[in-house]
Design a protein around this motif. Structure first.
Motif, PDB file in Angstrom:
ATOM      1  N   GLY A   1       0.820  -1.157  -0.075  1.00 54.49           N
ATOM      2  CA  GLY A   1       0.161  -0.196   0.098  1.00 54.49           C
ATOM      3  C   GLY A   1       0.984   1.299  -0.040  1.00 54.49           C
ATOM      4  O   GLY A   1       1.897   1.137   0.823  1.00 54.49           O
ATOM      5  N   ILE A   2       0.480   2.182  -0.759  1.00 48.31           N
ATOM      6  CA  ILE A   2       1.409   3.338  -1.049  1.00 48.31           C
ATOM      7  C   ILE A   2       0.595   4.629  -0.981  1.00 48.31           C
ATOM      8  O   ILE A   2      -0.637   4.710  -1.344  1.00 48.31           O
ATOM      9  N   ASP A   3       1.079   5.711  -0.307  1.00 45.70           N
ATOM     10  CA  ASP A   3       0.448   7.103  -0.175  1.00 45.70           C
ATOM     11  C   ASP A   3       1.474   7.968  -0.746  1.00 45.70           C
ATOM     12  O   ASP A   3       2.588   8.043  -0.427  1.00 45.70           O
ATOM     13  N   VAL A   4       1.004   8.765  -2.045  1.00 46.13           N
ATOM     14  CA  VAL A   4       1.986   9.483  -2.754  1.00 46.13           C
ATOM     15  C   VAL A   4       1.281  10.880  -2.810  1.00 46.13           C
ATOM     16  O   VAL A   4       0.200  11.106  -2.771  1.00 46.13           O
ATOM     17  N   GLU A   5       2.393  11.756  -3.054  1.00 46.66           N
ATOM     18  CA  GLU A   5       1.887  13.070  -3.548  1.00 46.66           C
ATOM     19  C   GLU A   5       2.551  13.585  -4.766  1.00 46.66           C
ATOM     20  O   GLU A   5       3.472  13.264  -4.966  1.00 46.66           O
ATOM     21  N   VAL A   6       1.637  14.250  -5.644  1.00 49.34           N
ATOM     22  CA  VAL A   6       2.476  14.821  -6.861  1.00 49.34           C
ATOM     23  C   VAL A   6       2.197  16.456  -7.013  1.00 49.34           C
ATOM     24  O   VAL A   6       1.356  16.974  -6.498  1.00 49.34           O
ATOM     25  N   ASP A   7       3.422  16.968  -7.225  1.00 43.72           N
ATOM     26  CA  ASP A   7       3.510  18.303  -7.614  1.00 43.72           C
ATOM     27  C   ASP A   7       3.054  18.443  -8.782  1.00 43.72           C
ATOM     28  O   ASP A   7       3.800  18.311  -9.674  1.00 43.72           O
ATOM     29  N   PRO A   8       1.784  19.240  -8.814  1.00 48.53           N
ATOM     30  CA  PRO A   8       1.393  19.414 -10.380  1.00 48.53           C
ATOM     31  C   PRO A   8       2.208  20.489 -11.240  1.00 48.53           C
ATOM     32  O   PRO A   8       2.273  20.392 -12.346  1.00 48.53           O
TER      33      PRO A   8
ATOM     34  N   CYS B   1       6.645  16.002 -10.235  1.00 51.32           N
ATOM     35  CA  CYS B   1       7.584  15.276  -8.853  1.00 51.32           C
ATOM     36  C   CYS B   1       6.559  14.383  -8.202  1.00 51.32           C
ATOM     37  O   CYS B   1       5.550  14.981  -8.006  1.00 51.32           O
ATOM     38  N   VAL B   2       6.930  13.238  -7.697  1.00 48.18           N
ATOM     39  CA  VAL B   2       6.088  12.367  -6.829  1.00 48.18           C
ATOM     40  C   VAL B   2       6.927  12.055  -5.896  1.00 48.18           C
ATOM     41  O   VAL B   2       8.063  11.705  -5.756  1.00 48.18           O
ATOM     42  N   GLU B   3       6.375  12.428  -4.583  1.00 48.98           N
ATOM     43  CA  GLU B   3       7.075  11.796  -3.412  1.00 48.98           C
ATOM     44  C   GLU B   3       5.986  10.878  -2.726  1.00 48.98           C
ATOM     45  O   GLU B   3       4.764  11.067  -2.867  1.00 48.98           O
ATOM     46  N   VAL B   4       6.906   9.860  -1.984  1.00 48.42           N
ATOM     47  CA  VAL B   4       6.248   8.822  -1.454  1.00 48.42           C
ATOM     48  C   VAL B   4       6.008   9.103   0.076  1.00 48.42           C
ATOM     49  O   VAL B   4       7.069   9.253   0.849  1.00 48.42           O
ATOM     50  N   ASN B   5       4.791   9.354   0.586  1.00 48.24           N
ATOM     51  CA  ASN B   5       4.715   9.595   2.076  1.00 48.24           C
ATOM     52  C   ASN B   5       4.851   8.609   2.897  1.00 48.24           C
ATOM     53  O   ASN B   5       5.614   8.460   4.012  1.00 48.24           O
ATOM     54  N   ARG B   6       4.309   7.524   2.561  1.00 46.58           N
ATOM     55  CA  ARG B   6       4.284   6.238   3.338  1.00 46.58           C
ATOM     56  C   ARG B   6       4.165   4.960   2.376  1.00 46.58           C
ATOM     57  O   ARG B   6       3.518   4.942   1.406  1.00 46.58           O
ATOM     58  N   VAL B   7       4.779   3.817   2.905  1.00 49.86           N
ATOM     59  CA  VAL B   7       4.676   2.535   1.796  1.00 49.86           C
ATOM     60  C   VAL B   7       4.373   1.613   3.093  1.00 49.86           C
ATOM     61  O   VAL B   7       5.398   1.538   4.154  1.00 49.86           O
TER      62      VAL B   7
END
Lengths: 805, 159
Positions: A639-646, A650-656
């Motif tokens: 399971g993965i929780d990501v954020e994208v800079d529009p 850029c994709v950063e992974v908060n948590r996996v």
């Protein structure tokens, strides 16, 4: 009753074998061995074109470089090698088939002279049209990479198609898929693709070969995962007696499948066996650029899945078409194609299945083994399309997965009943830990946040009769040596074996040592691949250690005149409480005991153990069906929780969160290490890795500047790794493999999270910034699918795509 | 090409290396027998050949050996104590499982030593910055971060 007591047996957190030497820097890898002034150095001159006939090769300038001893060409060393299919020559013979293919081997007194000489080899070619597109070339036979395919030897479970570019075709035919689609409420058909990727191990390939001119004995020191497989491939390719080849593998600096089978050894042998060279050791160390250009890669693929689903969300039928881009050689790569094929319904139960999994030759570097072995490829597609299907039928993706999960007792796509596992529990934990079903505000202002889930499954992919054996020696100082020809390339198997031996012998782990493989001293093992070692070699090590224990106990029983059952080995001390005896293991274990009868008994204690899986049956070549196609499966979920800079993509992974059912964690420190490491490798592949070529087939990403792998700055903020322990029936301690599995599902989990964040489905790996940025733009216009072709040669593909859709 | 002698202080001892003008410090050290300095790319990208050159972190494939004339070079073996005991950073790497194949480890350990010299009590961000020039393909770096924090605590205790 258990007759051993130890504090660091199976399941205990103990530190790893050889880590002190590794930390100090004193452990010697292949490149660190010294051979004195006798040593010669080799360097390959390489093809600059992707496909062509060799008109001439001029070595005269190379021979003038001071220190150059000999330049060897392909027609002086014509041997075909291969693990499953003999389609590879170490030097090009008559034709070149990819950019970077060795055309000549320069042997010189120094590495610098060899490098200089290689630059001066001049070749003339008659260019042929190269082919790059696996989809097109699977059906268009106008240009063949291997017109000689019919004449190549191969194992019976690989099915090449002479007269085509298909090096292997694996099929599953079960039930009636067309009828299932007719009866379905929903039919979903989608495709996904992914370029080749590189292993990125930090130690480049290196080997030293030497032929004894008097006897013809060959000695090979090499950075190889599997000494015995290397020996067998070389013996078969050369037509040489097996017993005249000795392969020694010093510690290796990472493998990930890239050092399985035979890699550069035959090329080095072309130098070492040359009449003008033999007798002297020849070293071949290839540069990082050469590693990227000319060693194994994970195969690129284009895959399509059609799924029929009933009104309740049950999958009724599945039709899979996988085109693997195996490059110029499928000698190893033919098997991941098969592995993906025989697991081609993933973690799901599907009654009607039709699968075609193809290995397609192209004029690119060759596909081979890579951590996951066909399953990151398969699940990269499956878990994306399952997610798409769930959305299309309006069902929660977690619920859709659970509804179709391959419960114990249900049949896999090859007809084998699934064994017990804890996948539903793992899914529940992952969903909970990451909050998969909860929408949360982004942590970074203005970014988009999304969450995704993907499941993992994999069986060891290997021949039915892949066997292992081990020797456990108890030495005169009470310490133990284990000879098990598994390569510990970082995964920590030697620590696991030491813990097993400790469990069986009651001797502390710090007194137990595993020795790096040498075919002259070690008993046979098939290969260090397939996440099989703690299981298959584990069986042999456990048996060998138990054998040694029984010998010790029987000797002490006689020596003390007590019943064997009354003896316990406790932290290296042999005890019999009822007789008031306690003695440390000492030189008598080596020299024998003077027994009450006045005679010496015993002598050096050597325990032995062997193992071969008893009941695997190859899937039928026509239908893919078998009562037991593989030994077992390890399952898991990410399971993965990501954020994208529009603004940048850029994709950063908060948590996996990654969890696997390992059966039993023999060495928890290493299980955690495998899950953490594979998770990051999977995220790295999913976000940034791909090998790209120009229109002439020249690699555009030959170094770590252009081929980026995760640095410490690219890792998730939080990695949660966990495991469940549903014991495996036939297993040393209930354990199953986990080394490869952690790499399988991070990438599709990210894809699903990006869809959750953006509402756009990216069908092409990797999710690079450019591609994610494009997806962000598409989300503004309401477009839902982003499909790029991974190759620069996309024109061909576009034509092929039209025929598909 | 003719060789010339250069003098360096290698792990505290003065030594003379025989080198060609084109020889990198990496190859010179390895030829001298210091094989903890690994060659992973020889292009300045991977960090496996990292050394401390006059106390500063340096990829030894990116300097010529002749540039090291008269300078101090420290490699991973040079961190060991007089009886071969591991440096706290090396010890922490072992204890935290921050080592897998071990090929990046000597360079990574030196980068961590350099970082801890500058930031004795580093944040995660400082660790990531300090080790960003060293690739590791095995561990996923998580255990390395744990090890650096542990080493920081061990070094603090020692002071």
């Amino acid at each position: 009753m258990k007759q051993t007591i130890t504090n660091d047996g199976v399941g205990k957190w103990v530190t790893r074998q050889y880590d002190v030497e590794k930390a100090a820097g004193t452990l010697q890898y292949t490149d660190d061995l010294r051979f004195g002034p006798e040593l010669l150095h080799a360097k390959a001159a390489r093809s600059t074109i992707a496909h062509g006939e060799i008109v001439s090769i001029d070595v005269s300038e190379a021979m003038k470089v001071p220190g150059v001893v000999k330049v060897i060409l392909g027609d002086q060393f014509v041997h075909r090698f291969g693990l499953y299919l003999h389609d590879r020559t170490p030097l090009a013979v008559g034709k070149v088939r990819y950019v970077g293919e060795p055309i000549a081997l320069v042997v010189a007194e120094t590495e610098e002279a060899a490098e200089e000489g290689a630059l001066k080899v001049k070749a003339k070619y008659k260019e042929l049209t190269p082919i790059f597109d696996p989809v097109k070339e699977a059906t268009d036979n106008s240009i063949l990479v291997h017109p000689e395919l019919e004449s190549y030897e191969h194992v019976p479970f690989i099915v090449p198609q002479p007269g085509t570019n298909l090096a292997n075709w694996f099929r599953i035919r079960r039930g009636d898929v067309e009828k299932a689609f007719e009866e379905s409420e929903y039919v979903v058909e989608e495709a996904v693709n992914c370029p080749q990727i590189a292993h990125g191990f930090l130690e480049p390939h290196c080997c030293i070969c030497k032929e004894d001119p008097a006897t013809g004995y060959l000695t090979i020191w090499t950075a190889a995962q599997s000494v015995f497989a290397t020996r067998e491939i070389i013996a078969a390719g050369l037509g040489y007696p097996l017993n005249k080849i000795r392969v020694i593998a010093p510690p290796i600096g990472g493998g990930f499948g890239g050092k399985a089978g035979m890699t550069i050894e035959a090329l080095c042998l072309a130098g070492a066996m040359d009449p003008d060279v033999k007798g002297r050791p020849v070293k071949l160390h290839i540069s990082r650029e050469e590693v990227m250009l000319t060693s194994w890669v994970r195969q690129g693929y284009v895959a399509r899945i059609k799924m029929g689903i009933d009104k309740d969300g049950k999958i009724l039928g599945m039709k899979n078409t996988f085109y693997f881009d195996t490059g110029v050689s499928a000698e190893y790569g033919a098997n991941p194609v098969r592995s993906a094929g025989y697991t081609s319904t993933g973690c799901y139960y599907v009654p009607n299945v039709w699968t075609d999994s193809y290995a397609v030759y192209t004029n690119k570097p060759f596909g081979g083994a890579y951590r996951g072995f066909g399953l990151p490829e398969l699940m990269g597609v499956m878990e994306t399309i399952i997610d798409i299907a769930a959305h299309k039928i309006g069902m929660d993706p977690v619920e859709f997965r659970l509804k179709n999960i391959l419960e114990p007792g249900l049949k896999t796509c090859t007809g084998m009943p699934m064994h017990n596992h804890a996948l539903p529990k793992i899914i529940e934990k992952v969903v909970d830990k990451v909050g998969i079903q909860k929408k949360e505000e982004p942590r970074r202002p203005g970014w988009k946040r999304g969450k995704g889930l993907a499941l993992a499954i994999k069986a060891p992919a290997k021949p039915a009769d892949a066997s292992s054996s081990a020797i456990v020696k108890v030495l005169g100082d009470g310490t133990v040596e284990i000879l098990a020809a598994t390569m510990d390339m970082g995964q920590g198997t030697y620590t696991s074996f030491a813990q097993m031996a400790s469990e069986e012998l009651g001797i502390p782990v710090k007194k137990i040592r595993c020795i790096y493989p040498d075919t002259n001293s070690h008993p046979y093992d098939w290969q260090t691949v397939a996440s099989r070692s703690c299981w298959a070699m584990g069986m042999a090590v456990k048996r060998a250690a138990a054998d040694a224990r029984e010998q010790i106990i029987s000797l002490y029983a006689q020596y003390w005149q007590v019943p064997p059952e009354s003896i316990v080995i406790e932290h290296g001390i042999v005890k019999c409480r009822s007789a008031g005896k306690a003695e440390p293991l000492d030189e008598r274990i080596q020299n024998g005991f003077k027994m009450p009868d006045g005679y010496y008994h015993g002598g050096p204690i050597i325990g032995t153990g062997s193992f071969v899986p008893p009941d695997v049956i190859y899937p039928d070549n026509e239908t893919g069906q078998s009562p037991k196609s593989v030994v077992h499966f390890t399952v898991g979920a990410v399971g993965i929780d990501v954020e994208v800079d529009p603004a940048t993509g850029c994709v950063e992974v908060n948590r996996v969160s990654s969890g696997y059912d390992v059966g039993k964690a023999i060495s928890p420190m290493n299980v955690r290490g495998q899950i953490e490491g594979g998770t990051v490798q999977g995220i790295s592949a999913g976000l940034m890795e791909g090998m790209y070529y120009d229109e002439k087939g020249r690699l555009l990403t030959p170094d770590f500047t252009d081929y980026k792998i995760a640095t410490i700055k690219d890792i998730p903020e939080e990695i949660d790794s966990f495991w469940e322990e549903t014991p495996e029936e036939l297993s040393p301690y209930g354990n199953r493999g986990v080394g490869e599995h952690s790499m399988i599902s991070p990438a599709p989990a990210i894809g699903n999270a990006l869809f959750n964040a953006l509402g756009v489905r990216i069908h092409t790996y990797p999710f690079s910034r450019e591609r994610v940025y494009k997806a962000v733009q598409m989300s503004k216009t309401g477009e839902e699918d982003l499909w790029d072709y991974p190759y620069v040669q996309e024109q061909n593909y576009k034509k092929a795509k039209k025929e598909w859709f | 090409m003719p060789k010339q002698p250069i003098n360096v202080v290698l792990n505290g001892k003065p030594v003379t290396l025989e080198v060609e003008p084109r020889t990198t410090l990496l190859r010179a050290l390895r030829e001298f027998g210091v094989t903890s300095v690994k060659r992973g790319c020889e292009e300045g990208e991977c960090g496996t050949c990292t050394v401390l050159l006059d106390g500063k972190l340096q990829k030894s494939c990116m300097v010529l050996a002749v540039e090291a004339e008269g300078r101090k070079v420290v490699t991973s073996e040079g961190l060991l104590g007089p009886d071969g005991e591991l440096h706290p950073v090396q010890k922490a790497f072992v204890e935290e499982g921050a080592i897998q194949c071990g090929f990046c480890t000597p360079g990574m350990v030196l980068a961590a030593v350099d970082l801890l010299n500058r930031h004795p009590d580093p944040t995660d961000e400082q660790i990531k910055e300090g080790l960003s020039g060293n690739l590791c393909r095995c561990t996923g770096y998580v255990s390395i971060i744990r090890a650096v924090h542990k080493a920081a605590a061990m070094l603090k205790e020692r002071r």
